[in-house]
Design an enzyme around this catalytic site. Structure first.
Site, PDB file in Angstrom:
ATOM      1  N   ASP A 217       0.884  -1.157   0.000  1.00 59.03           N
ATOM      2  CA  ASP A 217       0.000   0.000   0.000  1.00 59.03           C
ATOM      3  C   ASP A 217       0.927   1.213   0.000  1.00 59.03           C
ATOM      4  O   ASP A 217       1.473   1.591   1.038  1.00 59.03           O
ATOM      5  CB  ASP A 217      -0.889  -0.037   1.247  1.00 59.03           C
ATOM      6  CG  ASP A 217      -1.692   1.247   1.406  1.00 59.03           C
ATOM      7  OD1 ASP A 217      -1.460   2.204   0.637  1.00 59.03           O
ATOM      8  OD2 ASP A 217      -2.544   1.289   2.310  1.00 59.03           O
ATOM      9  N   GLN A 220       1.047   6.444   0.756  1.00 57.53           N
ATOM     10  CA  GLN A 220       1.795   7.511   1.439  1.00 57.53           C
ATOM     11  C   GLN A 220       3.271   7.515   1.081  1.00 57.53           C
ATOM     12  O   GLN A 220       4.037   8.307   1.637  1.00 57.53           O
ATOM     13  CB  GLN A 220       1.643   7.373   2.967  1.00 57.53           C
ATOM     14  CG  GLN A 220       0.218   7.489   3.475  1.00 57.53           C
ATOM     15  CD  GLN A 220      -0.365   8.903   3.343  1.00 57.53           C
ATOM     16  OE1 GLN A 220       0.345   9.869   3.062  1.00 57.53           O
ATOM     17  NE2 GLN A 220      -1.670   9.019   3.515  1.00 57.53           N
ATOM     18  N   LYS A 243      -3.048  12.113  -3.924  1.00 50.49           N
ATOM     19  CA  LYS A 243      -2.086  12.406  -2.851  1.00 50.49           C
ATOM     20  C   LYS A 243      -0.736  12.827  -3.410  1.00 50.49           C
ATOM     21  O   LYS A 243       0.191  13.113  -2.661  1.00 50.49           O
ATOM     22  CB  LYS A 243      -1.907  11.167  -1.967  1.00 50.49           C
ATOM     23  CG  LYS A 243      -3.156  10.802  -1.161  1.00 50.49           C
ATOM     24  CD  LYS A 243      -2.843   9.680  -0.200  1.00 50.49           C
ATOM     25  CE  LYS A 243      -4.059   8.985   0.353  1.00 50.49           C
ATOM     26  NZ  LYS A 243      -4.825   9.767   1.325  1.00 50.49           N
TER      27      LYS A 243
HETATM   28  N1  C6P Z   1      -5.464   8.057   3.730  1.00 49.96           N
HETATM   29  C1  C6P Z   1      -5.532   9.938   5.247  1.00 49.96           C
HETATM   30  O1  C6P Z   1      -5.940  11.033   5.605  1.00 49.96           O
HETATM   31  P1  C6P Z   1      -7.761   6.459  -1.073  1.00 49.96           P
HETATM   32  O2  C6P Z   1      -8.810   7.044  -0.201  1.00 49.96           O
HETATM   33  O3  C6P Z   1      -8.235   5.183  -1.703  1.00 49.96           O
HETATM   34  O4  C6P Z   1      -7.167   7.412  -2.038  1.00 49.96           O
HETATM   35  O5  C6P Z   1      -6.535   6.064  -0.119  1.00 49.96           O
HETATM   36  C2  C6P Z   1      -6.735   5.137   0.915  1.00 49.96           C
HETATM   37  C3  C6P Z   1      -5.505   4.981   1.722  1.00 49.96           C
HETATM   38  C4  C6P Z   1      -4.863   3.765   1.740  1.00 49.96           C
HETATM   39  N2  C6P Z   1      -3.725   3.585   2.423  1.00 49.96           N
HETATM   40  C5  C6P Z   1      -3.146   4.571   3.114  1.00 49.96           C
HETATM   41  C6  C6P Z   1      -1.854   4.317   3.830  1.00 49.96           C
HETATM   42  C7  C6P Z   1      -3.757   5.832   3.148  1.00 49.96           C
HETATM   43  O6  C6P Z   1      -3.182   6.813   3.842  1.00 49.96           O
HETATM   44  C8  C6P Z   1      -4.976   6.035   2.463  1.00 49.96           C
HETATM   45  C9  C6P Z   1      -5.682   7.347   2.540  1.00 49.96           C
HETATM   46  C10 C6P Z   1      -6.040   9.365   3.937  1.00 49.96           C
HETATM   47  O7  C6P Z   1      -4.711   9.292   5.904  1.00 49.96           O
HETATM   48  C11 C6P Z   1      -7.535   9.365   3.870  1.00 49.96           C
HETATM   49  S1  C6P Z   1      -8.259   8.282   5.062  1.00 49.96           S
END
Ligand code: C6P
Length: 426
Positions: A217, A220, A243
């Site tokens: 994943d 980040q 992001k």
């Molecule tokens: N974290 C945060 O504020 P999406 O929503 O599918 O683009 O990303 C999901 C996701 C998956 N893994 C990690 C490690 C993430 O940080 C995130 C998204 C945001 O921390 C929104 S909850």
């Protein structure tokens, strides 16, 4: 159209000059906003990043000049749109150092990408009793899909614990991954709460030595540091465009193409088929087999522009900038006093997100008061409820930085936290 000059990743130097933040900030119109009578201090880039003109222009340019549906038309616009989409795929592959663009599947976001792996790979291709190893710091997007797969397929889920310093318990990781029925390890490259950068290369080696696959994943990490799927030797990598200064609505699953070949489709519909009869169908080639329906072409164009933008600046310089800001932020939080900071103290394994609590003030109250000072932070469980449980808190406040964040903005957070302490008398 505004375009960033591209620097090949291989041409980056080791000792990079610092970023010209003032110059970078000009590219992000939203950063000139005011919140009430205060300048906006945006410290929520881990939730979503802001977008530079180059990305906004790419989206706008696509809609103004080439908008049409892809992989369908014989007309000029249809061919242009298809070119934009497929060139974006090539650009993204280069961004993550993938040998072959056919491993790049365009989806909506990280969540959808991880659901694809848990559904098409784990649920269909693993056997009852097989083990999937996750960690206690996973975002719900890398947890709930595996719970669904485990329930439907009789898989065993096991979890690498998080130690008090915010790192993974590698001794336990070795025990869980070596031997036994482990077939897949899926984990965050960088925690969205603790900021921990996990030793994913080592975990990939462990997994492969034991015949298991690795899914990262990278929501980040891909936006914040150089990520090479070849170097990390992972099998799946998921991330979101929004992001990484790209638009919302586009995300990526990269997978080894030979795995995609063997995996059954995720969603059915147009584009993902080769031939359809009333009773059965056959599938398109990869990656199209996993891209059912009309894709978000404009966002893919924006994502390609985001890759250009970040590469022109240099991901290693961005990472170094974030580490300097985080060092400053953590020592500032320590100096203020009465603040609990979660996550590693070792900056070498710390990315750009810092979670903390101010005495016993609820993080939502912290977030609301600092917002009055113009400072945007996130407050809550950050979609990591099991990690909150592990930290023995209901929620935290989180400040996260990016390439456009300044030291002064970190100081503005400090001043706003003094105000929180004043208001609550802590
Ligand atoms: N974290 C945060 O504020 P999406 O929503 O599918 O683009 O990303 C999901 C996701 C998956 N893994 C990690 C490690 C993430 O940080 C995130 C998204 C945001 O921390 C929104 S909850």
């Amino acid at each position: 159209m505004t375009t960033a000059v591209e620097t090949p990743r291989s041409a980056r130097r080791d000792a990079e000059p610092p970023l010209d933040i003032a110059r970078i900030r000009v590219d992000f119109p939203i950063l000139a906003r005011r919140i009430g009578d205060r300048p906006l201090v945006y410290l929520d880039s881990a939730a979503t990043s802001q977008k530079p003109l180059q990305v906004l222009d790419a989206v706008d340019h696509y809609y103004r000049t080439s908008n049409a549906n892809v992989h369908r038309g014989v007309h000029t616009l249809g061919n242009e749109a298809t070119d934009v989409f497929e060139q974006a795929r090539v650009r993204v592959a280069r961004f993550i150092d993938a040998p072959d663009p056919s491993g790049v599947v365009f989806l909506r976001n990280t969540t959808e990408a991880l659901n694809l792996v848990a559904s098409s790979y784990a649920r269909e291709m693993l056997q009852p009793g097989d083990r999937v190893v996750l960690t206690e710091m996973e975002h719900h997007s890398n947890l709930v899909p595996w719970q669904l797969a485990a329930e439907r397929r009789g898989l065993e889920l096991a979890f690498i614990p998080v130690l008090a310093d915010g790192s993974l318990d590698m001794e336990r990781a070795r025990a869980l991954i070596s031997g036994g029925p482990t077939k897949l390890v899926s984990l965050a490259h960088q925690s969205n709460v603790l900021g921990t950068v996990n030793p994913v290369r080592e975990i990939a080696r462990l997994a492969h030595d034991n015949g298991a696959l690795v899914c990262l994943d990278a929501a980040q990490s891909v936006p914040h540091m150089p990520v090479s799927v070849r170097d990390l030797d992972c099998d799946f990598l998921a991330f979101s465009g929004h992001k990484m200064v790209g638009p919302m609505g586009v995300g990526v699953l990269w997978a080894r193409p030979e795995l995609l070949e063997r995996m059954p489709p995720f969603l059915g519909g147009g584009s993902m088929i080769l031939r359809v009869e009333l009773e059965r169908s056959s599938w398109n080639t990869v990656p199209h087999k996993f891209e059912a329906g009309t894709p978000d072409v404009a966002s893919a164009a924006g994502l390609a522009a985001a890759c250009d933008y970040l590469d022109a600046i240099g991901l290693d310089r961005i990472h170094a900038h974030e580490q300097a800001l985080v060092e400053h932020m953590i020592s500032m939080l320590d100096e203020i006093g009465g603040i609990t900071v979660y996550g590693p103290r070792d900056l070498a394994v710390h990315g750009g997100a810092v979670s903390f609590n101010v005495a016993d003030v609820h993080p939502h109250d912290v977030g609301t008061i600092v917002d009055r000072e113009g400072v945007a932070v996130r407050a809550g469980h950050h979609c990591c409820q099991p990690l909150m449980h592990r930290l023995d808190v209901a929620a935290t406040a989180r400040a996260s930085v990016y390439l456009y964040t300044t030291h002064d903005e970190v100081d503005a957070l400090g001043a706003a936290l003094h105000e929180v302490k004043r208001v609550f008398g802590v």
